[in-house]
Scaffold this active site. Structure first.
Site, PDB file in Angstrom:
ATOM      1  CG  HIS A 198      -0.242   0.027   2.519  1.00 33.86           C
ATOM      2  ND1 HIS A 198       0.272   1.072   2.947  1.00 33.86           N
ATOM      3  CD2 HIS A 198       0.161  -0.928   3.364  1.00 33.86           C
ATOM      4  CE1 HIS A 198       0.930   0.806   4.276  1.00 33.86           C
ATOM      5  NE2 HIS A 198       0.677  -0.281   4.489  1.00 33.86           N
ATOM      6  CB  CYS A 214       1.601  -3.507   5.227  1.00 29.91           C
ATOM      7  SG  CYS A 214      -0.124  -4.327   6.005  1.00 29.91           S
TER       8      CYS A 214
END
Length: 323
Positions: A198, A214
């Site tokens: 992301h 992440c």
């Protein structure tokens, strides 16, 4: 590290879009043939008074740690006018299948190998990323993109709420899309539950171990990757602090600091480097300078150097420069 650069010979120029004042989006290279593993080139750039080292890193799609390691004597916040800054934009491709997304976690760099039609020139794109901290490690293995989300909302998990509570802070149940959303404007959901590739609202952290597992990218990089990748794109998450590869009959080695949880002292990292080099030379005999291998392990500069003895050395004046 400067000694390591003297062994660099192959000139494979990086195509940079615009001047040093423009934003460069990703590093794109023709995909080399299967017997060639090196892309890019190391460049030198004079800094401007208004630049920080991290501004330069973002401009040329480099991460925090890789530009700091490449310029150990340069102040990251105040490099000053006209100081020579090394752009470590040469890479040995990871030892992985050249398709989809390959993320080399200790390198903190993502490689994207798009599908090609008969009209396309095969290419590879590479981007810096942030990865999980030691206590929130990014997973390894094979997975795929299972969902693409534009303007995602963030639902902090219980573990992050607990961590915030220990600091005397509170985290809301939902952070809506917008400038304060830690996920940025684009997210690619992985098949590993709870993990995403992301964007970010804190771009200066790209290229560091700062996430909760992440994979974080510059906003402009994830926007580009988001447009290109499809659901079901394969993702390979690998742990390769040492990479070895060939170009123009020369053997290169590239060494990065290993993941802290790998517990790799210098000796075991050198042993690992020997294993990687022997694999690269299997069926392709060459004379290796093990002294250069050891120096690369000690430097851990992330910049590929030639380790085959037959390769002539080149002094630092042969590096390409950007003015």
């Amino acid at each position: 590290m400067m000694r390591a650069l003297r062994f660099s010979k192959l000139v494979t120029f990086l195509t940079l879009v615009g001047s040093t004042t423009s934003q460069v989006q990703a590093q794109s290279y023709p995909l080399p043939p299967v017997d060639t593993d090196l892309i890019g080139e190391v460049f030198e750039l004079p800094s401007r008074q208004e630049d920080t080292l991290l501004d330069i890193a973002r401009r040329y799609s480099l991460g925090h740690d890789e530009i700091v390691i490449a310029n150990p004597d340069t102040d990251r916040w105040l490099p000053g006018e006209g100081r020579t800054v090394i752009l470590p934009s040469r890479y040995v491709l990871p030892d992985a299948e050249r398709r989809g997304i390959v993320l080399n976690i200790p390198e903190m760099r993502l490689y994207y190998f798009p599908k090609n039609t008969k009209q396309d020139v095969p290419s590879v794109y590479t981007y810096p990323v942030s990865i999980g901290r030691m206590d929130w490690a990014t997973p390894l293995g094979q997975t795929r993109i299972i969902q693409k989300v534009k303007d995602p909302a963030w639902h902090p998990p219980a573990s992050i709420k607990a961590e915030a509570a220990a600091r005397g802070e509170t985290v809301p149940d939902v952070v809506p899309a917008g400038p304060n959303n830690p996920l940025g404007q684009h997210a690619l959901r992985l098949g590993v539950p709870g993990y995403l590739i992301h964007g970010t609202n804190r771009p200066y952290g790209v290229g560091m171990r700062v996430t909760h597992g992440c994979v974080r990218m510059y906003p402009e990089d994830i926007e580009q990757l988001f447009r290109w990748v499809d659901v079901n794109t394969p993702v390979q998450l690998v742990n390769q602090p040492v990479k070895a590869g060939w170009a123009a009959e020369q053997l290169f080695i590239e060494v990065h600091p290993p993941l802290e949880e790998s517990d790799s002292p210098d000796r075991s990292l050198y042993d690992h480097a020997v294993t990687v080099v022997l694999k690269a030379t299997a069926g392709r005999p060459t004379t290796v300078s093990w002294g250069r291998v050891r120096q690369a392990v000690e430097d851990r500069s992330g910049i590929p150097i030639v380790i085959s003895v037959t390769a002539p050395s080149v002094d630092s004046s042969s590096r390409a420069s950007i003015f």
